[in-house]
Enzyme design. Structure first.
Site, PDB file in Angstrom:
ATOM      1  N   LYS A   1       0.835  -1.210   0.000  1.00 29.03           N
ATOM      2  CA  LYS A   1       0.000   0.000   0.000  1.00 29.03           C
ATOM      3  C   LYS A   1       0.872   1.265   0.000  1.00 29.03           C
ATOM      4  O   LYS A   1       2.083   1.189   0.151  1.00 29.03           O
ATOM      5  CB  LYS A   1      -0.948  -0.017   1.201  1.00 29.03           C
ATOM      6  CG  LYS A   1      -1.937  -1.195   1.162  1.00 29.03           C
ATOM      7  CD  LYS A   1      -3.009  -1.003   0.096  1.00 29.03           C
ATOM      8  CE  LYS A   1      -3.732  -2.263  -0.334  1.00 29.03           C
ATOM      9  NZ  LYS A   1      -4.307  -3.136   0.634  1.00 29.03           N
TER      10      LYS A   1
HETATM   11  C1  LIG Z   1      -5.542  -3.979   0.924  1.00 24.63           C
HETATM   12  C2  LIG Z   1      -7.001  -3.828   0.817  1.00 24.63           C
HETATM   13  C3  LIG Z   1      -7.862  -4.272   1.822  1.00 24.63           C
HETATM   14  C4  LIG Z   1      -7.425  -5.111   2.984  1.00 24.63           C
HETATM   15  O1  LIG Z   1      -6.385  -4.609   3.732  1.00 24.63           O
HETATM   16  P1  LIG Z   1      -5.463  -5.616   4.599  1.00 24.63           P
HETATM   17  O2  LIG Z   1      -4.618  -4.657   5.383  1.00 24.63           O
HETATM   18  O3  LIG Z   1      -4.674  -6.432   3.642  1.00 24.63           O
HETATM   19  O4  LIG Z   1      -6.343  -6.420   5.463  1.00 24.63           O
HETATM   20  C5  LIG Z   1      -9.218  -4.018   1.685  1.00 24.63           C
HETATM   21  N1  LIG Z   1      -9.709  -3.377   0.629  1.00 24.63           N
HETATM   22  C6  LIG Z   1      -8.908  -2.950  -0.367  1.00 24.63           C
HETATM   23  C7  LIG Z   1      -9.510  -2.243  -1.525  1.00 24.63           C
HETATM   24  C8  LIG Z   1      -7.545  -3.178  -0.313  1.00 24.63           C
HETATM   25  O5  LIG Z   1      -6.760  -2.765  -1.319  1.00 24.63           O
END
Ligand SMILES: *Cc1c(COP(=O)(O)O)cnc(C)c1O
Length: 380
Positions: A186
């Site tokens: 991210k």
């Molecule tokens: C990464 C992501 C999540 C989940 O996040 P985690 O930290 O991996 O649990 C949920 N929704 C979207 C759109 C994402 O890109």
């Protein structure tokens, strides 16, 4: 093996400052949720422009408790895109509610189509769980107006949109709650971690309660002598973030603007070059002047006649990792029972044509050129 070094889809980097933040946190001897988490929450709330921020162990945990804290439960319907990460639909089911999938705008706009969201709302609808796909803000004017008109809760899945803005407001700070992820790929990578932001004190307090078993005080409060005992007001979870990750997160947050600038610059390079590649388009060419993107993903849409999997295989052979964001949720086995509930023709039209290219802040210009050369050759 010889040949060009592989270019990953996403990549992390660290330096002495990150290592020092982590080791300083370890050296304090307090490893679970504590002052580092509190400081990270304060700085994060200020960055996004929200009153409250509550750190969690993942973005999925953030989505889960955001739905609970905004009152979603059994019998409710939650409207969301099918073109998102499956965690969003899973948490709707975890709270006992029913996911209702909506269509996107089309190959140029992979965000929710507000008209289809409106069409999906019923007497049972409790919340709209909206994604800012790839970091491009969805039409918050239309979605907020619909939520106000129908008395719905608007929850933002801002996992792609840290640093994105809509009419000067940080994405995630606009709805009743906003959810972020600090997964390794991210914009603010920690490894694992998440955050819920809200302007509503009651929502933030509920998220805090749910984060730690529903207990009214945490170990830290008791260690500080603020509390001797605790009550349990709701069946909560252990969704806490720890001190080491919060310390890393605080360093990453101070670098976020720089990271996002680098991502935007690379995306512009991609966009300029892809304009002259036949059979390949980049969505979100027309970002409204009152919006800025979080530049999370470099997504392209291939022409109808192109075999996406063959393109991916050719690029892999050239040392380029690609991905697909996302296989639509309604195509997964566990959601087969609601597959036919609403037609999603525009989602289905793009589903086999989406391709995500490498994007991370330290991706070098010559690597971008390598990706583009491989893409050109793969679609020719
Ligand atoms: C990464 C992501 C999540 C989940 O996040 P985690 O930290 O991996 O649990 C949920 N929704 C979207 C759109 C994402 O890109």
């Amino acid at each position: 093996m010889s040949g060009p070094p592989p270019i990953p889809l996403s990549d992390t980097s660290f330096d002495e400052e990150v290592v020092r933040a982590a080791s300083d946190a370890l050296a304090t001897g307090w490893w679970s949720t504590g002052p580092q988490v509190e400081a990270f929450e304060r700085e994060f709330a200020a960055f996004v422009g929200s009153e409250h921020a509550v750190a969690l162990s993942s973005g999925t945990a953030a989505l889960h408790v955001a739905l609970l804290a905004t009152g979603c439960g059994p019998g409710d319907e939650v409207v969301l895109p099918s073109l998102t990460f499956v965690a969003a639909a899973n948490v709707v089911r975890h709270v006992g509610a029913t996911p209702v999938f909506c269509d996107i705008g089309g190959p140029d706009d992979l965000n929710l189509d507000p008209a289809d969201v409106r069409a999906a709302v019923t007497e049972q609808t409790k919340a709209l769980l909206v994604l800012h796909y790839a970091g491009y803000p969805c039409d918050m004017d239309a979605l907020q107006a619909l939520a106000d008109e129908r008395g719905l809760v608007l929850v933002e899945d801002a996992a792609h949109a840290l640093g994105a803005t809509w009419r000067g407001q940080g994405c995630g700070s606009i709805g009743a709650a906003g959810c972020f992820s600090f997964f390794a790929n991210k914009n603010l990578p920690i490894g694992e971690g998440g955050m819920v932001v809200s302007a509503d004190e009651a929502v933030a307090a509920k998220v805090r309660l749910l984060r730690s078993h529903g207990m009214t005080t945490m170990t830290l409060d008791r260690a500080r002598g603020h509390a001797a005992s605790y009550d349990v007001q709701v069946e909560g979870f252990n969704y806490r973030l720890d001190e080491v990750r919060a310390a890393i997160g605080a360093v990453q947050l101070r670098r976020l603007e720089g990271y996002n600038e680098a991502r935007r610059r690379i995306l512009t390079r991609y966009r300029d070059a892809i304009a002259s590649i036949e059979g390949v388009t980049m969505p979100f060419a027309d970002v409204p002047p009152h919006a800025t993107s979080g530049a999370h993903l470099a997504v392209v849409v291939l022409g109808g006649g192109i075999d996406r999997d063959a393109v991916r295989e050719r690029m892999r052979a050239a040392g380029i990792q690609t991905s697909v964001h996302y296989p639509p949720i309604h195509t997964f086995s566990t959601y087969a029972d609601i597959r036919a509930a609403r037609p999603l023709p525009r989602t289905e039209d793009v589903a086999g044509r989406l391709l995500t290219l490498p994007l991370f802040p330290h991706l070098r210009d010559e690597q971008v050129e390598e990706v583009l050369d491989a893409l050109r050759a793969a679609v020719a």
